[in-house]
Write an enzyme that holds these catalytic residues in place. Structure first.
Site, PDB file in Angstrom:
ATOM      1  N   LEU A   1       8.032  -3.935  -7.495  1.00  0.00           N
ATOM      2  CA  LEU A   1       8.636  -3.047  -8.615  1.00  0.00           C
ATOM      3  C   LEU A   1       9.400  -2.218  -8.019  1.00  0.00           C
ATOM      4  CD1 LEU A   1       8.441  -2.005 -11.558  1.00  0.00           C
ATOM      5  CD2 LEU A   1       6.419  -0.624 -10.922  1.00  0.00           C
TER       6      LEU A   1
ATOM      7  N   GLY B   1     -28.830  22.119  -0.754  1.00  0.00           N
ATOM      8  CA  GLY B   1     -29.620  21.299  -0.817  1.00  0.00           C
ATOM      9  C   GLY B   1     -30.523  21.294  -2.258  1.00  0.00           C
TER      10      GLY B   1
ATOM     11  N   VAL C   1       0.701  -1.278   0.150  1.00  0.00           N
ATOM     12  CA  VAL C   1      -0.042  -0.091   0.137  1.00  0.00           C
ATOM     13  C   VAL C   1       0.822   1.163   0.025  1.00  0.00           C
ATOM     14  CG1 VAL C   1      -1.840   1.364   1.160  1.00  0.00           C
ATOM     15  CG2 VAL C   1      -1.899  -1.165   1.255  1.00  0.00           C
TER      16      VAL C   1
ATOM     17  N   GLU D   1     -33.047  30.500  -8.016  1.00  0.00           N
ATOM     18  CA  GLU D   1     -32.919  29.436  -9.107  1.00  0.00           C
ATOM     19  C   GLU D   1     -32.675  29.839 -10.551  1.00  0.00           C
ATOM     20  OE1 GLU D   1     -36.722  26.851  -7.875  1.00  0.00           O
ATOM     21  OE2 GLU D   1     -37.031  28.715  -7.411  1.00  0.00           O
TER      22      GLU D   1
HETATM   23  C1  LIG Z   1     -10.248   9.892  -7.368  1.00  0.00           C
HETATM   24  C2  LIG Z   1      -9.314   9.101  -8.199  1.00  0.00           C
HETATM   25  C3  LIG Z   1      -9.166   9.805  -9.544  1.00  0.00           C
HETATM   26  C4  LIG Z   1      -8.289   8.928 -10.277  1.00  0.00           C
HETATM   27  N1  LIG Z   1      -8.252   9.386 -11.523  1.00  0.00           N
HETATM   28  C5  LIG Z   1      -7.209   8.717 -12.524  1.00  0.00           C
HETATM   29  C6  LIG Z   1      -7.070   9.238 -13.959  1.00  0.00           C
HETATM   30  O1  LIG Z   1      -7.781  10.341 -14.016  1.00  0.00           O
HETATM   31  N2  LIG Z   1      -6.427   8.695 -14.601  1.00  0.00           N
HETATM   32  C7  LIG Z   1      -5.574   7.599 -14.136  1.00  0.00           C
HETATM   33  O2  LIG Z   1      -4.853   6.824 -15.025  1.00  0.00           O
HETATM   34  N3  LIG Z   1      -5.690   7.122 -13.068  1.00  0.00           N
HETATM   35  C8  LIG Z   1      -6.615   7.676 -12.236  1.00  0.00           C
HETATM   36  N4  LIG Z   1      -6.878   7.295 -10.972  1.00  0.00           N
HETATM   37  C9  LIG Z   1      -6.022   6.085 -10.443  1.00  0.00           C
HETATM   38  C10 LIG Z   1      -4.615   6.170  -9.830  1.00  0.00           C
HETATM   39  O3  LIG Z   1      -3.889   6.620 -10.720  1.00  0.00           O
HETATM   40  C11 LIG Z   1      -4.393   5.062  -9.063  1.00  0.00           C
HETATM   41  O4  LIG Z   1      -5.124   4.538  -8.383  1.00  0.00           O
HETATM   42  C12 LIG Z   1      -2.829   5.255  -8.538  1.00  0.00           C
HETATM   43  O5  LIG Z   1      -1.854   5.496  -9.538  1.00  0.00           O
HETATM   44  C13 LIG Z   1      -2.535   3.924  -7.869  1.00  0.00           C
HETATM   45  O6  LIG Z   1      -1.290   4.328  -7.072  1.00  0.00           O
HETATM   46  P1  LIG Z   1      -1.409   3.827  -5.322  1.00  0.00           P
HETATM   47  O7  LIG Z   1       0.051   4.396  -5.006  1.00  0.00           O
HETATM   48  O8  LIG Z   1      -2.088   4.781  -4.876  1.00  0.00           O
HETATM   49  O9  LIG Z   1      -1.480   2.440  -5.374  1.00  0.00           O
HETATM   50  P2  LIG Z   1      -2.124   1.607  -4.050  1.00  0.00           P
HETATM   51  O10 LIG Z   1      -3.346   1.636  -4.404  1.00  0.00           O
HETATM   52  O11 LIG Z   1      -1.343   1.624  -2.974  1.00  0.00           O
HETATM   53  O12 LIG Z   1      -1.668   0.110  -4.903  1.00  0.00           O
HETATM   54  C14 LIG Z   1      -1.985  -0.338  -5.875  1.00  0.00           C
HETATM   55  C15 LIG Z   1      -1.452  -1.698  -6.147  1.00  0.00           C
HETATM   56  O13 LIG Z   1      -0.114  -1.436  -6.815  1.00  0.00           O
HETATM   57  C16 LIG Z   1       0.572  -2.593  -5.945  1.00  0.00           C
HETATM   58  N5  LIG Z   1       1.940  -1.971  -5.885  1.00  0.00           N
HETATM   59  C17 LIG Z   1       2.095  -0.371  -5.462  1.00  0.00           C
HETATM   60  N6  LIG Z   1       3.591  -0.276  -5.602  1.00  0.00           N
HETATM   61  C18 LIG Z   1       3.971  -1.485  -5.995  1.00  0.00           C
HETATM   62  C19 LIG Z   1       5.621  -1.923  -5.844  1.00  0.00           C
HETATM   63  N7  LIG Z   1       6.387  -0.894  -5.834  1.00  0.00           N
HETATM   64  N8  LIG Z   1       5.552  -3.150  -6.288  1.00  0.00           N
HETATM   65  C20 LIG Z   1       4.814  -4.039  -6.723  1.00  0.00           C
HETATM   66  N9  LIG Z   1       3.514  -3.728  -6.566  1.00  0.00           N
HETATM   67  C21 LIG Z   1       3.058  -2.520  -6.142  1.00  0.00           C
HETATM   68  C22 LIG Z   1      -0.204  -2.827  -4.735  1.00  0.00           C
HETATM   69  O14 LIG Z   1       0.274  -4.052  -4.285  1.00  0.00           O
HETATM   70  C23 LIG Z   1      -1.503  -2.690  -5.322  1.00  0.00           C
HETATM   71  O15 LIG Z   1      -1.895  -3.981  -5.591  1.00  0.00           O
HETATM   72  C24 LIG Z   1      -7.598   8.075  -9.753  1.00  0.00           C
HETATM   73  C25 LIG Z   1      -7.723   7.493  -8.647  1.00  0.00           C
HETATM   74  C26 LIG Z   1      -8.616   7.983  -7.707  1.00  0.00           C
HETATM   75  C27 LIG Z   1      -8.659   7.395  -6.367  1.00  0.00           C
END
Ligand SMILES: Cc1cc2nc3c(=O)[nH]c(=O)nc-3n(C[C@H](O)[C@H](O)[C@H](O)COP(=O)(O)OP(=O)(O)OC[C@H]3O[C@@H](n4cnc5c(N)ncnc54)[C@H](O)[C@@H]3O)c2cc1C
Ligand code: FES
Ligand code: FES
EC number: 1.2.3.1
Length: 1343
Positions: free
Chosen positions: A413, A810, A267, A1274
Site C-alpha cells: 500500500l 503491592g 514492519v 486503604e
Molecule cells: C496498545 C495498543 C492499543 C491499540 N489501541 C487501538 C485502538 O484503540 N483502536 C484501534 O483501532 N487500534 C488500536 N491499536 C491497533 C493499532 O491501530 C494498529 O496496531 C496499528 O495501526 C498498526 O500499524 P503499524 O504501523 O504498527 O503496523 P505494523 O505492525 O508495522 O504492520 C501491520 C501489518 O500491516 C502491513 N503493512 C504495514 N504497512 C503496509 C504497507 N504500506 N503496505 C502493505 N502492508 C503494510 C504489515 O505487513 C503487517 O502485516 C492498538 C495497538 C496497540 C499495540
C-alpha cells in the site's frame, strides 16, 4: 536465512552517545536492549504497548521536510533494527541527581506525582516528548500526552497538577470556557471554605521550580544529520538467530524484495506485527522495513480529497487532518472530522506516534477505529508493485479479506486517498469502550448518508461496524434497501429492523457483552439519525426549502443524545491543617516530598529487576497448567532440555525441604487445581531461552471432576475453604416481625486485579558457604519470604537473608505471593548452584496471582417507612480460588466491617470463602471492606428507593449518632464520622447540586446526572496484637549521619519518608542527616507484613523508641555542652564509649477477636470519612463521565499531608476502578481472558473526576497512634463507591422517566455494559435475546 552472513552495522544514538551494533538481532526490542546496557530507568510492566512504563523519546531527521521529529514511543514494541539513524532519549538522558535534574523530573517529584515510582520514568518521558514539541502545552495536549501512561498508585491528580505548571494557562482552569478560574477565590466555594489561617491548600511551592529552558536539551546528533543526507543509501540487512531484517533504500528495491519474500510483513510501527509475534508465537523469517521509503510518507492535496502516504503515523495523520479541517469549508471535511474524533481516543499517544496508517488499514483488526470511517468515506487504496500501480476501494470486500478485493502478496500500500465530503453528505463516527482513553472499542462504527440535492431523500447510505467479530462488518444490504427513503422515523424503524437482521452477533461471540453490543448497534444508528436530522434542519434554515421538506422537530430534551463527553483535565483543592506554632525545623506534619521522589523521576531508583546481572546468573520461566482440574500423568521436559541455553528443569522432586503445605503445594506433585497453577520451571541462560523452552515442556493431564468456577457452583457442591463465620446482635427474627417493609435480594461484586506496575520478581543468589542464600524480592513481607525459603530448602532461617529495596506497587498482592516465587527461585538457585532471576511477564502475573475476592451476597432488610432499618440478615460468599491463602481472614474482616457507618440493632452477618478451580485470591487493599461495604450501601439505597426517600436521608437516619457498640461489641465514637459527613455535605454543596442534577435530568432524556454521598467507618489494623509489633534499628555514625532501618517495606506509600520525619523530630536534627538503605531480614528480624494501613504507625513507634533510647544516651553529653553541635555530641559519645546504635521496639496495639463469641476489640482505631461524587451517564452508550468528587477524611494529625492525600486519592481512584471499570473475564474453561492492559482496564488520566477536592479533617486527634496520626493506606478505596452510587442515581433517574422499576440492583462494577442495559429502553427491547441454553458464552461470571 543463514545467520553467518555479514550484517550491516546498526547505528543509532542513545542519550547523545553513539551506538554501533554489529550483530543487531531483529527480535530484540529497545526495552530489553536499554536494560541490557544498564539503562534501567525504562521499565518493563506490560510488554505490549499498553501501559507506557517503557516510554522513551525517539528523534528522527526527515531529509524531505528537513525537520527533526521528536516523539514518544513504547520501547517494548520498538525493534532496535528500526532505529538506524535515530536518536533515543531515555529518562537517564534528560537529567540525573549526579548532574542536573530536568525541570520535568523536579516538578513531578516535588509535586508529589510519584509514589512507588515505577510508572514515573514513563510519565516523565511522555511529558518530555510533549514539551520538546510544545514547550507551553495546552491542558488538552497534556491529557492526550499522558493518556497512554498508566499509574496504579497516585490517582493521577498529583501528576497532572505538577505537569500543569508547564501549561501557558497553568494557573487557570478556564472553568469550562467561562474565562474564570477555579483558583480565583471568589469563584471557588471549596477554596473559600478553607480560608482559615491554619488550613493550607498548597502541597508544593511552584516558585521554587526551575524554569524550562528548551535550549538546554540534548541536540540531535550532527552525525545523524549527515547520515540522513547521505545519498549513497543502500539496503541494510540485519541477520538474527531466527529473523532477518531488511531495510531497502528505494521503493524499487522494496518492491523487488516483496516479490522475493511475498509472505514477509512490512514492519512500520510494529504495533500489530509485534504483539502478534509475541502472543501467538509467530516467527517471520524475514521482516521488511519501509522506513526509508520517502514515497510512503508523501501527502498530496487534490481537488477532490487528500492522499496520505501509508507510512505516515497515526499522529501525523491526525495533524494532517486537523490542518485540513482548519483550511477547508466544513462541508468538505466531514469524513476528516469523524476520523479525528477516533484518532483522539485510539490507543495512547505513544502508539499513535508509532502506528502507521498503512499498518492500521492492512492489519484489518475487527476493532479498527479508522477502517469503518475510511470505508464509508469511499477511501481508495493506492497499491504499487513491481508490475505497476493500481487502486482498490477500501470497501466491505477488502475488509472481509476477499482475495479479489485484496492486495496481492507482492503488492504494497503506497498511499490512501480520502475524498472530501459533499454538501449533502453527512459522516459520523461512534465508539464505546470500557473507558474514555487508551481502550480498544467494544463497538465502533462509521456512518455516512448522501442526500439527493436539496432533499432528505437518501441517495447513498453506508454503515460499517467494528468490534463485532474478527473483521469490520458492513450493513450493505440494509443500506441498499433504504435508498430512496426519506430521512424520518419510519425509515429509522425500518433501518433498525434491517440492520439487526443483517449485522448479527452470535451469543458465543468472542469478547462477550453480546446483548450490549447489539444494543449499541441500534443506539449508534439512532444517534446518527438525530445528528443528521439536526444538520438537515440547519440546512433548511439556510436554504429555505419548500414546506414538504420540513423535518420533524426534535425536542431539546432529546438532543442530549448527541453530545459527547469531552476529555477534560482534572483540577481541585487539597486542604490540610498546619500548626502555625510548630518549629520550622520540625518536619512532622509537613508535605515533605517522597525520599525517593527525585530518583523515581530520574530513573535512578533501583527496583528488584534493575539490579545488575550477577555472574553466572540464570533466568527462570514457569510452566503452568492449561487445565482447571486434572491429574498430572507425566511431565516430559526432554525437548526443552535440548534447546540451546537451557540448563535445568525444576520440579517438585528438586525441593530439599517442605513443599508448601498439604493443601497448598509450592509445586504440585500429581494434581493441578486451576489454569495457571505452577507445575515446574525452566532455568536457562537468558529470559528468551527460558521462555522458548517453557513451550516445549509436555504435560499429559487426566481431567478430574468436579470443575468449579462460580460461587453458585461452589455452593451447590458444598465446596468451601473454611467454616462459616458469623456475627450477630439483637434478635433478628423478632425484629423482622415488627417492621413496615422487608426487601430481599442479591448482589454481585466483581473481583479485581492488583495491577501493580512492577510484576512479581525475585533474584536468588546462593552463597558458597554454609548454605547461605540472599533473596532480593519485591515483597510486602520479606520475613515470610525468608521463612518460606528456609523451610523449602531445609536450612535454618538464619542462613537466608531477604532484601527489599522498594516495591513497584503491592496493594496486598505482594504479601503472600512473593514467598512462592522467592521459594521456587531459591530451589532453582540451590539446585543449579547459580544465581537465578525470575521476572513474571504481565500476562503470567495476571494469570497466576489472583486478586481481590469476587463476592456474592444475599440480603434481607427489614425497615420502617421512615427509612430506619430495624433488622438485617446478610449472607456473603467470596470466591477464594483453589487454596486458602488469606480467604478466611478476608471473610472475617469483611463481616467485621460490613456494617460500615450504621448502627442497626438487629444484625446477622454470615460469610464463607468458596473453594473453586481458579487461582487463589489474596489480600487486596481494604481486605474485604470494599466488597462488604458496597453490599451495605446497596441495601441502604434499596431501602431509600422503597421508602421514596433520598438515600442520604436513609444514611443519616441509620448512621451511628453517639458512642455505641459495634456488632463485635467494640466501642465506637462517631464524632469524626459525623463531622466528615457534615463537612462533605457542606463542601460539596450537596443539596444545591442535587437540585441542579434533578433540573438537568428533567431537561435531558438521553443524558442523566447522578449524585451520591457515602459515609465511611474504616477499621484499621490486624485483628491480633502480635501482628502489630514492629522493630527498628537506628545507627548514628561518627560523622553524625544516621541510618534508619525498620521492618516496613516501601511500596510507594512513603513509609521511609515518614520514618525519617519521625527520626528527625525525635533526634532534633534535620532530615538531611538521615538515610534509609533497605528493608532486610538481617537488620530487623521477624517482621510483620507491611499491610492493614498500620505500617507507618507501628514502625514509626519502633523508630521513635530507638531514637528516644539514643537521645537518652546522648542526654548527659548534650547537657554538658548545650551549645555544642550534633556532630560534637556524637563524637563525644563515641569517645566515652556510648553505644550509638539502638533497636527500637513497639509491642503492638492491643487487638483481639473471639469468633466463638463473635466479640472482641479487633481494631486499634477507626478512620472516618465521607465522599460525594457526581457523574453524568450517556443512556444510549453506557458511558459515564466523572464530574466531581469531594472527599473529607479524618487523618487526625497527618505526619505528611502530601503522602496521606496521595494515599487517599490513589486508593479512591483504585476504588473507582473496582466499582466502575475493572472486570475479570474467565472463559467457561477457567482461563483468564483479561490478562493485560488491553483487556483489563484500570483507570487512566481521563477517568479522574474533572474536579477532585480532598480535605483532611481539621482539629482531630488520635491518641492511639504516633503523633496522633492515622494510617490511611486503604480506606480511600471504599470511597470510590460514591461514584458507583452516583451512577446508580443517574440510572435510577433514567429508569424512572422510562417508567421502569426504580428499586433495581446494580451489580459492581458499573461498566458501560451494565449502565446501558440498566437504562432499558426501546433499543434494549428490540434486540434479539438468546436462550442461554443454546450457546456457550465466551466468558462466565465468577462472582
Ligand atoms: C496498545 C495498543 C492499543 C491499540 N489501541 C487501538 C485502538 O484503540 N483502536 C484501534 O483501532 N487500534 C488500536 N491499536 C491497533 C493499532 O491501530 C494498529 O496496531 C496499528 O495501526 C498498526 O500499524 P503499524 O504501523 O504498527 O503496523 P505494523 O505492525 O508495522 O504492520 C501491520 C501489518 O500491516 C502491513 N503493512 C504495514 N504497512 C503496509 C504497507 N504500506 N503496505 C502493505 N502492508 C503494510 C504489515 O505487513 C503487517 O502485516 C492498538 C495497538 C496497540 C499495540
Ligand atoms: S511495558 Fe511497554 S507499554 Fe507497557
Ligand atoms: S507511582 Fe505510578 S505506578 Fe506507582
Amino acid at each position: 536465512m543463514p545467520s553467518h552472513l555479514q550484517s550491516n552495522e546498526l547505528v543509532f544514538f542513545v542519550n547523545g552517545k553513539k551506538i554501533t551494533e554489529k550483530n543487531a538481532d531483529p527480535e530484540v526490542n529497545l526495552l530489553s536492549y536499554l536494560r541490557k546496557i544498564r539503562l534501567t530507568g525504562t521499565k518493563y510492566a506490560c510488554g505490549g504497548g499498553g501501559c507506557g512504563a517503557c516510554t522513551v523519546m525517539v528523534s528522527k531527521y526527515d531529509p524531505i521536510s528537513k525537520k527533526i521529529r521528536h516523539y514518544a514511543v513504547t520501547a517494548c514494541l520498538l525493534p532496535i533494527c528500526s532505529l538506524h539513524g535515530a536518536a533515543v532519549t531515555t529518562v537517564e538522558g534528560i537529567g540525573s541527581t549526579r548532574t542536573r535534574i530536568h525541570p520535568i523530573q523536579e516538578r513531578i517529584a516535588k509535586g508529589h506525582g510519584t509514589q512507588c515510582g515505577f510508572c514515573t520514568p514513563g510519565m516523565v518521558m511522555s511529558l518530555y516528548a510533549l514539551l520538546r514539541n510544545h514547550p507551553e502545552p495546552s491542558p488538552q495536549q497534556l491529557t492526550e500526552a499522558l493518556g497512554g501512561n498508566l499509574c496504579r498508585c497516585t490517582g493521577y491528580r498529583s501528576i497532572l497538577e505538577s505537569s500543569k505548571t508547564f501549561c501557558a494557562e497553568s494557573n487557570c482552569c478556564q472553568m469550562k470556557g467561562t474565562g474564570k478560574c477555579c483558583l480565583d477565590q471568589e469563584e471557588n466555594p471549596t477554596l473559600l471554605s478553607h480560608q482559615k489561617n491554619d488550613i493550607c491548600t498548597q502541597l508544593f511551592t511552584k516558585e521554587e521550580f526551575q524554569p524550562l529552558d528548551p535550549t538546554q536539551e540534548l541536540i540531535f546528533p550532527p552525525e545523524l544529520l549527515r547520515m540522513a543526507d547521505d545519498l549513497n543509501k543502500e539496503t541494510l540487512t540485519f541477520y538474527g538467530e531466527r529473523v532477518t531484517w531488511i531495510s531497502p533504500a528505494t521503493l524499487k528495491e522494496l518492491l523487488e524484495l516483496k516479490v522475493k519474500y511475498p509472505e514477509s510483513p512490512l514492519v512500520v510501527g510494529n504495533t500489530s506485527v509485534g504483539p502478534a509475534m509475541k502472543s501467538k508465537g509467530h516467527v517471520h523469517p524475514v521482516l521488511l522495513s519501509p522506513a526509508r521509503i520517502s514515497e510512503l510518507s508523501m501527502v498530496t492535496n487534490t481537488n477532490d480529497g487528500l492522499t496520505i502516504g501509508a507510512g505516515c503515523s497515526l499522529a501525523q495523520v491526525k495533524q494532517i487532518l486537523t490542518d485540513e479541517v482548519s483550511k477547508l469549508p466544513e462541508k468538505k471535511t466531514r469524513t476528516y472530522q469523524a476520523l479525528l474524533k477516533h484518532l483522539r481516543s485510539l490507543a495512547g499517544q505513544q502508539i499513535r506516534n508509532m502506528a502507521s496508517l498503512g499498518g492500521h488499514i492492512i492489519s484489518r483488526h475487527g476493532y479498527s477505529d479508522l477502517n469503518p470511517i475510511l470505508a464509508v468515506g469511499n477511501t481508495t487504496l493506492n497499491l504499487v508493485s513491481k508490475e505497476g500501480r493500481r487502486q482498490i476501494p477500501l470497501n466491505e470486500n477488502f475488509l472481509a479479506g476477499l482475495a479479489n478485493a485484496d492486495l496481492k502478496p507482492e503488492e504494497i500500500l503506497e498511499s490512501v486517498h480520502i475524498p472530501h465530503s459533499d454538501k449533502w453528505e453527512f459522516v459520523a463516527a461512534f465508539r464505546q469502550a470500557q473507558c474514555q482513553q487508551n481502550a480498544l472499542p467494544d463497538v465502533n462504527c462509521g456512518m455516512r448518508v448522501l442526500f439527493k440535492e436539496d432533499s432528505d431523500t437518501i441517495a447513498d447510505l453506508s454503515i460499517f461496524y467494528g468490534g463485532l467479530g474478527s473483521a469490520t462488518v458492513s450493513a450493505q444490504k440494509s443500506c441498499q434497501q433504504l435508498l430512496g427513503r426519506r430521512w424520518n422515523a419510519l425509515m429509522l424503524d425500518e433501518a433498525y429492523r434491517l440492520i439487526l437482521d443483517e449485522v448479527s452477533l452470535p451469543g458465543s461471540a468472542p469478547g462477550g457483552m453480546v446483548e450490549f453490543k447489539r444494543t449499541l448497534i441500534v443506539s449508534f444508528l439512532f444517534k446518527f439519525y438525530l445528528g443528521v436530522l439536526q444538520e438537515l434542519k440547519k440546512m433548511v434554515k439556510m436554504t429555505s426549502l419548500p414546506n414538504n421538506h420540513r423535518y420533524p422537530d426534535i425536542s431539546e430534551k432529546f438532543l442530549s443524545a448527541l453530545e459527547e463527553f469531552p476529555v477534560t483535565i482534572s483540577r481541585g483543592v487539597q486542604a490540610f491543617q498546619v500548626d502555625p506554632t510548630q518549629s520550622p525545623n520540625d518536619p512532622v506534619g509537613r508535605p515533605i516530598l517522597h525520599q525517593s521522589g527525585i530518583k523515581h523521576a530520574t530513573g535512578e531508583a533501583i527496583f528488584c529487576d534493575d539490579m545488575p546481572v550477577v555472574d553466572k546468573e540464570l533466568f527462570l520461566a514457569l510452566v503452568t497448567s492449561t487445565k482447571a482440574h486434572a491429574k498430572i500423568i507425566s511431565i516430559d521436559a526432554s525437548e526443552a532440555l535440548e534447546l540451546p541455553g537451557v540448563v535445568d528443569v525444576i520440579t517438585a522432586e528438586d525441593i530439599p525441604g517442605t513443599n508448601g503445605t498439604e493443601d497448598d503445594r509450592l509445586l504440585p506433585v500429581d494434581e493441578v487445581l486451576c489454569v495457571g497453577h505452577i507445575i515446574c520451571a525452566v532455568a536457562a541462560e537468558s529470559d528468551v531461552y527460558a521462555k522458548r523452552a517453557v513451550e516445549k515442556v509436555k504435560i499429559i493431564y487426566e481431567d478430574q471432576e468436579p470443575v468449579i468456577f462460580t460461587i453458585e457452583d461452589a455452593i451447590r457442591h458444598n465446596s468451601y475453604l473454611s467454616c462459616e463465620k458469623k456475627l450477630e446482635q439483637g434478635n433478628v427474627e423478632e425484629a423482622f416481625e415488627n417492621v413496615d417493609q422487608i426487601i430481599e435480594g442479591e448482589i454481585h461484586v466483581g473481583g479485581q486485579e492488583h495491577f501493580y506496575m512492577e510484576t512479581q520478581r525475585a533474584l536468588a543468589i546462593p552463597k558458597v558457604e554454609d548454605q547461605e542464600m540472599e533473596i532480593y524480592v519485591s515483597s510486602q513481607d520479606p520475613s515470610h519470604v525468608q521463612k518460606t525459603v528456609s523451610s523449602t530448602l531445609n536450612v535454618p532461617i538464619n542462613r537466608i537473608t531477604c532484601h527489599v529495596k522498594r516495591v513497584g506497587g503491592g496493594f496486598g498482592g505482594k504479601v503472600s505471593k512473593p514467598a512462592v516465587y522467592g521459594a521456587i527461585t531459591a530451589v532453582a538457585a540451590n539446585k543449579t548452584g547459580r544465581p537465578v532471576r525470575l521476572v513474571l511477564d504481565r500476562r503470567e502475573d495476571m494469570l497466576m496471582t489472583g486478586g481481590r475476592h469476587p463476592l456474592f451476597a444475599k440480603y434481607k432488610v427489614g425497615f420502617m417507612n421512615n427509612g430506619r432499618i430495624k433488622a438485617m440478615d446478610v449472607q456473603c460468599y467470596i470466591n477464594g480460588g483453589y487454596t486458602l491463602d488469606d480467604s478466611e481472614l478476608v471473610i472475617e474482616y469483611l463481616l467485621l466491617k460490613l456494617e460500615n457507618a450504621y448502627k442497626i440493632n438487629n444484625l446477622r452477618f454470615l460469610g464463607r470463602p468458596c473453594k473453586t478451580n481458579l487461582p487463589s485470591n489474596t489480600a487486596f487493599r481494604g481486605f474485604g471492606f470494599p466488597q462488604g461495604g458496597l453490599v451495605m450501601e446497596s441495601c441502604i439505597t434499596a431501602v431509600a428507593a422503597k421508602c421514596g426517600l433520598p438515600p442520604e436521608k436513609v444514611r443519616e437516619k441509620n448512621m451511628y449518632k453517639r458512642i455505641d457498640k459495634t456488632i463485635y461489641k467494640q466501642a465506637y465514637s462517631p464524632d469524626k464520622l459525623l463531622r466528615c459527613w457534615n463537612e462533605c455535605l457542606d463542601q460539596s454543596s450537596y443539596h444545591s447540586r442535587k437540585a441542579k442534577v434533578e433540573e438537568f435530568n428533567s431537561k435531558n432524556y438521553w443524558k442523566k446526572k447522578g449524585i451520591a454521598i457515602v459515609p465511611m467507618k474504616f477499621s484499621v489494623g490486624f485483628g491480633a496484637t502480635s501482628y502489630h509489633q514492629a522493630a527498628a534499628l537506628v545507627h548514628i555514625y561518627t560523622d553524625g549521619s544516621v541510618l534508619v532501618t525498620h521492618g516496613g517495606s516501601e511500596l510507594g506509600q512513603g513509609i521511609h519518608t515518614k520514618m525519617i520525619q519521625i527520626a528527625s523530630r525525635e533526634l532534633k536534627i534535620p532530615m538531611s542527616y538521615m538515610h534509609f538503605c533497605e528493608t532486610s531480614t538481617a537488620t530487623v528480624p521477624n517482621t510483620i507484613a507491611t499491610a492493614a494501613s498500620v505500617g507507618a504507625d507501628v514502625n514509626g513507634k519502633a523508630v521513635q523508641n530507638a531514637c528516644q533510647i539514643l537521645l537518652k544516651r546522648l542526654d548527659p553529653i548534650i547537657k554538658k555542652n548545650p551549645e555544642g553541635t550534633w556532630e560534637e555530641w556524637v563524637e563525644a559519645a563515641f569517645e566515652q564509649r556510648i553505644s550509638l546504635s539502638a533497636t527500637g521496639y513497639f509491642r503492638g496495639y492491643k487487638a483481639n477477636m473471639d469468633w466463638e463469641k463473635g466479640e472482641g476489640d479487633p481494631f486499634p482505631y477507626y478512620v472516618d470519612g465521607a465522599a460525594c461524587s457526581e457523574v453524568e451517564i450517556d443512556c444510549l452508550t453506557g458511558a459515564h463521565k466523572n464530574i466531581r468528587t469531594d472527599i473529607v477524611m479524618d487523618a487526625s494529625c497527618s505526619i505528611n499531608p502530601a503522602i496521606d492525600i496521595g494515599q487517599i486519592e490513589g486508593s479512591f481512584i483504585q476504588g473507582l476502578g473496582l466499582y466502575t471499570l475493572e472486570e475479570l473475564k474467565y472463559s467457561p474453561e477457567g482461563l483468564l481472558h483479561s490478562k493485560g492492559p488491553d483487556e483489563y482496564k484500570i483507570p487512566t488520566v481521563s477517568d479522574v473526576p474533572e474536579e477532585l477536592n480532598v480535605s483532611l479533617l481539621a482539629s482531630s486527634q488520635n491518641p492511639m497512634a504516633i503523633y496522633s496520626s492515622k494510617g490511611l493506606g486503604e480506606s480511600g478505596m471504599f470511597l470510590g463507591c460514591s461514584v458507583f452510587f452516583a451512577i446508580s442515581d443517574a440510572v435510577t433517574a433514567a429508569r424512572k422517566e422510562r417508567g421502569l422499576m426504580e428499586d433495581f440492583m446494580l451489580n459492581s462494577p458499573a461498566t458501560p455494559e451494565r449502565i446501558r442495559m440498566a437504562c432499558a429502553d426501546r433499543f434494549t427491547e428490540m434486540i434479539p435475546i438468546d436462550d442461554a441454553e443454546t450457546f456457550k458464552p465466551w466468558c462466565i461470571p465468577i462472582a
